[in-house]
Each structure stands twice: as structure tokens, then as C-alpha cells.
Design a protein around this motif. Structure first.
Motif, PDB file in Angstrom:
ATOM      1  N   GLU A 103     -14.516  40.251 -46.102  1.00 24.57           N
ATOM      2  CA  GLU A 103     -13.706  39.040 -45.958  1.00 24.57           C
ATOM      3  C   GLU A 103     -12.220  39.395 -45.892  1.00 24.57           C
ATOM      4  O   GLU A 103     -11.481  38.871 -45.046  1.00 24.57           O
ATOM      5  CB  GLU A 103     -13.966  38.082 -47.118  1.00 24.57           C
ATOM      6  CG  GLU A 103     -13.127  36.827 -47.047  1.00 24.57           C
ATOM      7  CD  GLU A 103     -13.343  35.900 -48.227  1.00 24.57           C
ATOM      8  OE1 GLU A 103     -12.915  34.737 -48.106  1.00 24.57           O
ATOM      9  OE2 GLU A 103     -13.896  36.314 -49.260  1.00 24.57           O
ATOM     10  N   HIS A 104     -11.779  40.291 -46.771  1.00 26.03           N
ATOM     11  CA  HIS A 104     -10.376  40.702 -46.754  1.00 26.03           C
ATOM     12  C   HIS A 104     -10.032  41.388 -45.428  1.00 26.03           C
ATOM     13  O   HIS A 104      -8.993  41.107 -44.828  1.00 26.03           O
ATOM     14  CB  HIS A 104     -10.056  41.619 -47.941  1.00 26.03           C
ATOM     15  CG  HIS A 104      -8.608  41.933 -48.059  1.00 26.03           C
ATOM     16  ND1 HIS A 104      -7.720  41.087 -48.672  1.00 26.03           N
ATOM     17  CD2 HIS A 104      -7.895  42.992 -47.620  1.00 26.03           C
ATOM     18  CE1 HIS A 104      -6.503  41.615 -48.592  1.00 26.03           C
ATOM     19  NE2 HIS A 104      -6.586  42.770 -47.967  1.00 26.03           N
ATOM     20  N   ALA A 105     -10.905  42.284 -44.979  1.00 27.44           N
ATOM     21  CA  ALA A 105     -10.681  42.969 -43.698  1.00 27.44           C
ATOM     22  C   ALA A 105     -10.544  41.948 -42.570  1.00 27.44           C
ATOM     23  O   ALA A 105      -9.675  42.079 -41.703  1.00 27.44           O
ATOM     24  CB  ALA A 105     -11.823  43.936 -43.407  1.00 27.44           C
ATOM     25  N   TYR A 106     -11.373  40.934 -42.589  1.00 28.26           N
ATOM     26  CA  TYR A 106     -11.313  39.885 -41.575  1.00 28.26           C
ATOM     27  C   TYR A 106      -9.949  39.183 -41.610  1.00 28.26           C
ATOM     28  O   TYR A 106      -9.325  38.947 -40.577  1.00 28.26           O
ATOM     29  CB  TYR A 106     -12.441  38.868 -41.797  1.00 28.26           C
ATOM     30  CG  TYR A 106     -12.413  37.727 -40.821  1.00 28.26           C
ATOM     31  CD1 TYR A 106     -12.988  37.857 -39.566  1.00 28.26           C
ATOM     32  CD2 TYR A 106     -11.785  36.529 -41.149  1.00 28.26           C
ATOM     33  CE1 TYR A 106     -12.958  36.818 -38.648  1.00 28.26           C
ATOM     34  CE2 TYR A 106     -11.743  35.480 -40.233  1.00 28.26           C
ATOM     35  CZ  TYR A 106     -12.330  35.629 -38.989  1.00 28.26           C
ATOM     36  OH  TYR A 106     -12.280  34.597 -38.082  1.00 28.26           O
ATOM     37  N   HIS A 107      -9.471  38.879 -42.806  1.00 29.08           N
ATOM     38  CA  HIS A 107      -8.210  38.147 -42.951  1.00 29.08           C
ATOM     39  C   HIS A 107      -6.982  39.007 -42.662  1.00 29.08           C
ATOM     40  O   HIS A 107      -5.894  38.460 -42.476  1.00 29.08           O
ATOM     41  CB  HIS A 107      -8.122  37.489 -44.321  1.00 29.08           C
ATOM     42  CG  HIS A 107      -9.049  36.326 -44.443  1.00 29.08           C
ATOM     43  ND1 HIS A 107      -8.848  35.143 -43.762  1.00 29.08           N
ATOM     44  CD2 HIS A 107     -10.201  36.173 -45.127  1.00 29.08           C
ATOM     45  CE1 HIS A 107      -9.824  34.310 -44.040  1.00 29.08           C
ATOM     46  NE2 HIS A 107     -10.666  34.915 -44.861  1.00 29.08           N
ATOM     47  N   GLU A 108      -7.164  40.323 -42.584  1.00 26.32           N
ATOM     48  CA  GLU A 108      -6.044  41.154 -42.145  1.00 26.32           C
ATOM     49  C   GLU A 108      -5.775  40.933 -40.656  1.00 26.32           C
ATOM     50  O   GLU A 108      -4.690  41.232 -40.169  1.00 26.32           O
ATOM     51  CB  GLU A 108      -6.283  42.623 -42.457  1.00 26.32           C
ATOM     52  CG  GLU A 108      -6.101  42.901 -43.937  1.00 26.32           C
ATOM     53  CD  GLU A 108      -5.699  44.316 -44.262  1.00 26.32           C
ATOM     54  OE1 GLU A 108      -5.203  45.042 -43.372  1.00 26.32           O
ATOM     55  OE2 GLU A 108      -5.881  44.696 -45.419  1.00 26.32           O
ATOM     56  N   GLY A 109      -6.764  40.419 -39.920  1.00 25.28           N
ATOM     57  CA  GLY A 109      -6.555  39.939 -38.565  1.00 25.28           C
ATOM     58  C   GLY A 109      -6.377  40.987 -37.485  1.00 25.28           C
ATOM     59  O   GLY A 109      -5.981  40.654 -36.373  1.00 25.28           O
ATOM     60  N   GLU A 110      -6.670  42.239 -37.771  1.00 25.61           N
ATOM     61  CA  GLU A 110      -6.442  43.309 -36.793  1.00 25.61           C
ATOM     62  C   GLU A 110      -7.775  43.867 -36.289  1.00 25.61           C
ATOM     63  O   GLU A 110      -8.806  43.705 -36.926  1.00 25.61           O
ATOM     64  CB  GLU A 110      -5.628  44.424 -37.435  1.00 25.61           C
ATOM     65  CG  GLU A 110      -4.261  43.961 -37.929  1.00 25.61           C
ATOM     66  CD  GLU A 110      -3.584  45.012 -38.770  1.00 25.61           C
ATOM     67  OE1 GLU A 110      -3.431  46.148 -38.283  1.00 25.61           O
ATOM     68  OE2 GLU A 110      -3.217  44.695 -39.914  1.00 25.61           O
TER      69      GLU A 110
END
Length: 155
Positions: A103-110
Motif C-alpha cells: 500500500e505504501h509503495a502504491y502511494h509513493e506513486g512511482e
């Protein structure tokens, strides 16, 4: 009309809200020597795609910079190092590298926003800096995992 300085942007924000005497720092995402990359990340923040970031704890301790805390304000700078928005830290946690969530990786948006892509990109990004500090990246390397929100825009 965009603010001419970080201070002007901060003052404009303070006219619309009560920050209870809070202060701010300036901030950008990416390597300042690569303004196009900084601008691309800034655009992701302004679009609402990038709402999180991760930095090795070592980067803060080596540079003797305070770890982001919930409630911190930052003036977001673009690739030209001009103020474009104010972001506020809403989550700041110390997490081992391999415990960073999908989820965090997704929210980093890259990248493709998956945890696998995130780990590949972050390994490439973090390894040289950690090695320059006499450290190595491994599953347990402490990371500062941060979530932020845009609270004010210059436009």
C-alpha cells in the motif's frame, strides 16, 4: 499568481488557516541536480498521485536532519526550486526495508506502483548513498516511511 518565495507562500497559507505557530522547512523530492526528475515528482504530488515517500534513516542521521514528524509542514519546491505548495506530514514511521507495505509503495506513486517495482527502484536508489556512509541495504535497514498531504497550493 504563484508565490515568489517560500515565506510568501507560508504567509498566504497562514491567512487561510491557524497553524498554531508552526514553522516550515523547504523540501523537494528527488536529486536537486536532476531538475527534470524533481519536477516529475512534484507533478505527481500536485496531481495527488504521490502521497508518500521513504528515506533510509541513515540519510537523516548522516546529514543531521530531523526525522519528519506528524504535523510538520514543508514548502514543496519544483524542479526550478520555486515554491508550489505546502505539504503536511500525516504519518511518520520507522520501518525495516522489507516491511514497507505494498500500500505504501502504491502511494509513493512511482513506477508501476507495485511493491516489487518499488523494492527494485529503491535498492538502486538507496544502495550508493548507504555504501558511501559505510552501510549496506538489507531487509532490516531502517526506513523512515512518511505519508503527507497537500494542504495549500500556490496556484
Amino acid at each position: 499568481m504563484p508565490a515568489q518565495s517560500a515565506e510568501q507562500l507560508w504567509n498566504a497559507y497562514n491567512e487561510t488557516t491557524d497553524t498554531h505557530g508552526a514553522s516550515y522547512q523547504t523540501r523537494w523530492f528527488g536529486d536537486q541536480s536532476q531538475p527534470q526528475a524533481v519536477q516529475a515528482l512534484t507533478d505527481l504530488v500536485l496531481a495527488g498521485t504521490k502521497t508518500a515517500t521513504t528515506t533510509p534513516l541513515d540519510s537523516y542521521t548522516h546529514e543531521q536532519v530531523a526525522i519528519p514528524q506528524v504535523g510538520d509542514y514543508n514548502i514543496l519546491l519544483n524542479g526550478e526550486m520555486k515554491p508550489v505548495a505546502i505539504i503536511k506530514t500525516v504519518v511518520s514511521e520507522l520501518i525495516p526495508f522489507y516491511r514497507i507495505s505494498a500500500e505504501h509503495a502504491y502511494h509513493e506513486g512511482e513506477g508501476d506502483r507495485t511493491i516489487g517495482d518499488w523494492r527494485t527502484r529503491k535498492t538502486t536508489q538507496f544502495t550508493p548513498t548507504l555504501e558511501a556512509h559505510g552501510q549496506s541495504l538489507n531487509a532490516d535497514t531502517p526506513m523512515v516511511s512518511e505519508v503527507f498531504e497537500v494542504v495549500y497550493r500556490a496556484d
